[in-house]
Each structure stands twice: as structure tokens, then as C-alpha cells.
Design a protein around this motif. Structure first.
Motif, short mmCIF file in Angstrom:
data_model
loop_
_atom_site.label_atom_id
_atom_site.label_comp_id
_atom_site.label_asym_id
_atom_site.label_seq_id
_atom_site.Cartn_x
_atom_site.Cartn_y
_atom_site.Cartn_z
N ALA A 10 4.25 -23.43 -31.73
CA ALA A 10 3.27 -23.84 -30.86
C ALA A 10 3.89 -25.49 -30.54
N ILE A 11 4.43 -25.77 -31.62
CA ILE A 11 4.98 -27.25 -31.37
C ILE A 11 6.19 -27.15 -30.46
N VAL A 12 7.13 -26.11 -30.67
CA VAL A 12 8.22 -26.02 -29.95
C VAL A 12 7.89 -25.75 -28.54
N ASN A 13 6.94 -25.06 -28.28
CA ASN A 13 6.58 -24.75 -26.86
C ASN A 13 6.02 -25.87 -26.26
N VAL A 14 5.30 -26.91 -27.00
CA VAL A 14 4.60 -27.97 -26.24
C VAL A 14 5.82 -29.08 -26.20
N ASP A 15 6.57 -28.91 -27.02
CA ASP A 15 7.85 -30.05 -26.66
C ASP A 15 8.63 -29.55 -25.48
N LYS A 16 8.56 -28.35 -25.21
CA LYS A 16 9.25 -28.07 -23.93
C LYS A 16 8.59 -28.62 -22.73
N THR A 17 7.22 -28.45 -22.95
CA THR A 17 6.33 -28.75 -21.77
C THR A 17 6.26 -30.18 -21.53
N VAL A 18 6.41 -31.14 -22.91
CA VAL A 18 6.75 -32.57 -22.61
C VAL A 18 7.70 -32.94 -22.05
N ASN A 19 8.98 -32.37 -22.41
CA ASN A 19 10.36 -32.72 -21.70
C ASN A 19 10.13 -32.48 -20.07
N GLU A 20 9.53 -31.48 -19.66
CA GLU A 20 9.36 -31.20 -18.52
C GLU A 20 8.52 -32.15 -17.74
N LEU A 21 7.27 -32.72 -18.33
CA LEU A 21 6.41 -33.76 -17.97
C LEU A 21 7.26 -34.97 -17.80
N ILE A 22 8.16 -35.40 -18.70
CA ILE A 22 8.92 -36.51 -18.82
C ILE A 22 9.91 -36.63 -17.68
N GLN A 23 10.56 -35.47 -17.14
CA GLN A 23 11.58 -35.38 -16.34
C GLN A 23 10.92 -35.53 -15.20
N LYS A 24 9.78 -34.93 -14.93
CA LYS A 24 8.88 -35.01 -13.77
C LYS A 24 8.44 -36.52 -13.30
N GLY A 25 8.17 -37.14 -14.32
CA GLY A 25 7.68 -38.65 -14.21
C GLY A 25 8.83 -39.24 -13.97
N GLU A 26 10.08 -39.19 -14.45
CA GLU A 26 11.06 -40.08 -14.05
C GLU A 26 11.52 -39.56 -12.44
N GLN A 27 11.18 -38.22 -12.10
CA GLN A 27 11.67 -38.07 -10.85
C GLN A 27 10.61 -38.97 -9.73
N ASP A 28 9.31 -38.89 -10.30
CA ASP A 28 8.40 -39.28 -9.36
C ASP A 28 8.34 -40.77 -9.63
N TYR A 29 8.97 -41.37 -10.71
CA TYR A 29 8.68 -42.90 -10.97
C TYR A 29 7.38 -43.16 -10.94
#
Length: 369
Positions: A10-29
């Protein structure tokens, strides 16, 4: 697959989602939350690094997502963990105010009380639609807790700190044997000295609501602080800190302040040990007694036309709805920008900013040569 493996996955899966959220955040500033946390970390932990800030932000996102993940929730050893908190250790102090902090899962502390057959009222700092959502969320989690502890006799209610009848409601519940579950570090900004106490927190003065100490005095119930964190296996650890007896008279302002200081000393100790687990980095600035950002008077180059403009690593650009801002996360200086100026910075074309925009950026430490 055993429960530990399920929780790990569950933690591994959530960490993948976190990485996606952060990348999206960087893209959208869109880094508003990160900027707030980073500024507060620089304020209260001035030696912390940006890498540490990023780690804390990732941990916050992880914990937030895990709090809604049933696979993670159901895999805890609920009967074996947090053994230190047993009813016989505090039964003679009931009813009491259980003072909690923003660490771990929000409902964790309630789970302990449900296991130990304590009736309790949750005091929440919301009203209106937000309060209805909180009530619904607590009701769902209370139902889950009853499935885990089917023999529990606990009853639970949720009330708002903004209710005009809060004291009457709590007194009625206390008289019927209910305890109170109340977060110490929920940051609602007040300036009225009649409702606040000045406390020291990590070498800074905070103006904090003193309602908990006052209610303890009026209701003649002790405060039982509960401190929590995740251990290395990501299992919650929750333990007692010294029980605080009620102040004999709520008019004794010094004693009331002492109680609030003790509660924030406990918080400071846990934050120092587990800074990455405290959710308060996103709102503690609201309680600062001196809320203005640090005075900024960075040198402005004489010949601005000859300079090469580079955005400092402590200058963060972000967007709230359609409005653009740039913040010096170390000082807290905040500038609003129009879309055209923001686009120039995004495309590394700061040379095309107006002279006035350049001066403001230099003055607030947002440019480096």
C-alpha cells in the motif's frame, strides 16, 4: 501475502501516486502548499535544507493519501499496538480532555479511546459544510473502528469550536461521563489577548487559543496529552505524556498560560524528533505573534542592464486559480505577478522583465547573479 506485506505494498503504491502528483505540480507550477511549508521550516528550523523540505512535503502527501487507504488502515495490529495507553492507567482521571496533535492518521487517537471503551466528544474547528463533511468522515471511521473492536461500548459525538453553545454542550457531555478529544495545534489565528496566550515554540512566540486550558478549569477535568508518530515499520506509536491537572481558577492567567506552554513543549519535542511527520508546517505561520515577513533589503545592482538574471533557489513561483505569485520561502516575501511576467520567468526570460519588476525581485532576494 501477510498483513505487513499488504501494508508495505500500500505504501509503495501511494509513493507512486505521490511522485505523479509532485511531477504534475512542477509542470503546473502550483506549489503553494510547498511554499508555505518551506517558509515555516526555514522559520522554525533555520538550519533545514531544501532537500529536507522536499522530503517533508513528500511525507505529508504520502500520509494524506494513506489516511484514505483501507489496505493500509486495516493492516495495523490494533490490539497489540499502543499498549501503553490502557484504560486502567487513566480511568481515575476520567472524564478528561485528551489533547492531541497533527501526527499520523487523524482518527488514530479516537481508535485508542474506542478500544478502551471511552465515550468521547470530538471538538473540530469547522462549521457549515466543512463541519458536515467532518462529521460524515468521523462517522464512517467510527463504524470501521467498531468492526475492529466489536465489543467496544464507546459512544462518539462531534461538535464545532465555533458553536455558540460549545461550553454548555461540553459540560452536559462531561456530566454524562464523556471525555473530550481536542487538537492542540489546530491553527486558527486570533489577536484578542482575552482568548489567546503567548507561548514559546522552537524559539518563536506564538499566539495560541487558550480555550483548552480554560475549559479544563471550568469543567474541572484534567488534560491528558497524547503524543504519536510512525515507527520504522510505519506502525503508529501513541503514548502518554504527563497528565496536566485543571487550573483552579480560570482567572489565573499565568497558570492558564503555563498549561498552554506545557502543551506546546510536548509538541516541540515531538516535532524535533519527527519533523517530517507533523502536518502543522502548512499552517503554523497563522499563530506567529510577529506574522510579518522578515525585512528585506537585498542589494540592487547599479548597472542592471549588464546583469544576467537568474532565479534564486529560494524563490518559488506558483499559481492560485488565475493569479500568479512568487515567494522568497526563506523570508516570506511575497509578490503578485501578472501572467506576462510569470511567463517570462517560466521560460527563463527574466531579462525581458521591466526594470521595476527586476528591482522588486532583487530587493526581495529572488534574483542571484
Amino acid at each position: 501475502m501477510d498483513l505487513n506485506e499488504i501494508r508495505h505494498q500500500a505504501i509503495v503504491n501511494v509513493d507512486k501516486t505521490v511522485n505523479e502528483l509532485i511531477q504534475k505540480g512542477e509542470q503546473d507550477y502550483n506549489q503553494y502548499d510547498y511554499c508555505l511549508a518551506s517558509h515555516n521550516l526555514y522559520t522554525f528550523l533555520p538550519d533545514s535544507t531544501e532537500e529536507k523540505h522536499q522530503h517533508i512535503y513528500r511525507t505529508f502527501l504520502r500520509n494524506k493519501l494513506l489516511s484514505t487507504n483501507n489496505d493500509f488502515y486495516y493492516t495495523f495490529p490494533y490490539w497489540d499496538m499502543m499498549k501503553e495507553i490502557k484504560r486502567e492507567r487513566f480511568e481515575h482521571n476520567l472524564p478528561a480532555i485528551f489533547a492531541i496533535y497533527h501526527f499520523c492518521l487523524g482518527f488514530l487517537y479516537a481508535m485508542v479511546l474506542i478500544r478502551e471503551n471511552v465515550d468521547f466528544v470530538v471538538v473540530a474547528g469547522f462549521d457549515g459544510d466543512a463541519m458536515e463533511k467532518i462529521k460524515k468522515s468521523y462517522a464512517e471511521q467510527f463504524k470501521m473502528a467498531k468492526e475492529i473492536y466489536p465489543n467496544s461500548t464507546s459512544r462518539m459525538e462531534v461538535v464545532s469550536t465555533m458553536s455558540k453553545t460549545l461550553f454548555v454542550d461540553l459540560m452536559s457531555k462531561v456530566r454524562n461521563g464523556y471525555s473530550i478529544l481536542w487538537a492542540v495545534d489546530w491553527a486558527v489565528s486570533y489577536s484578542d489577548s482575552n482568548v489567546t496566550a503567548t507561548v514559546n515554540f522552537l524559539n518563536h512566540e506564538l499566539l495560541v487559543p487558550k480555550a483548552m486550558a480554560i475549559f479544563s478549569s471550568l469543567l474541572r477535568v484534567p488534560i491528558i496529552p497524547l503524543s504519536a508518530h510512525y515507527n520504522e515499520s510505519y506502525v503508529p506509536v501513541c503514548h502518554f505524556v504527563d497528565i496536566i491537572p485543571p487550573v483552579l481558577s480560570m482567572k489565573d492567567k499565568d497558570k492558564i498560560t503555563e498549561v498552554m506552554q506545557k502543551l506546546y513543549d510536548i509538541l516541540a519535542d515531538n516535532v524535533t524528533k519527527h519533523p517530517e511527520q507533523w502536518q502543522g508546517w502548512f499552517f503554523i505561520h497563522r499563530l506567529l505573534k510577529d506574522r510579518g515577513h522578515k525585512a528585506t533589503n537585498f542589494p540592487i545592482p547599479q548597472n542592471m542592464a549588464a546583469c544576467k538574471y537568474k532565479l534564486s533557489t529560494i524563490a518559488k513561483l506558483f499559481k492560485i486559480e488565475d493569479n500568479w505569485f512568487i515567494m522568497n520561502v526563506r523570508t516570506g516575501a511575497l509578490l503578485e505577478m501578472n501572467l506576462e511576467a510569470a511567463q517570462k520567468i517560466l521560460h527563463h526570460e527574466a531579462d525581458r522583465l521591466s526594470n521595476e519588476e527586476k528591482r522588486l525581485m532583487y530587493k526581495n532576494g529572488m534574483f542571484v547573479e
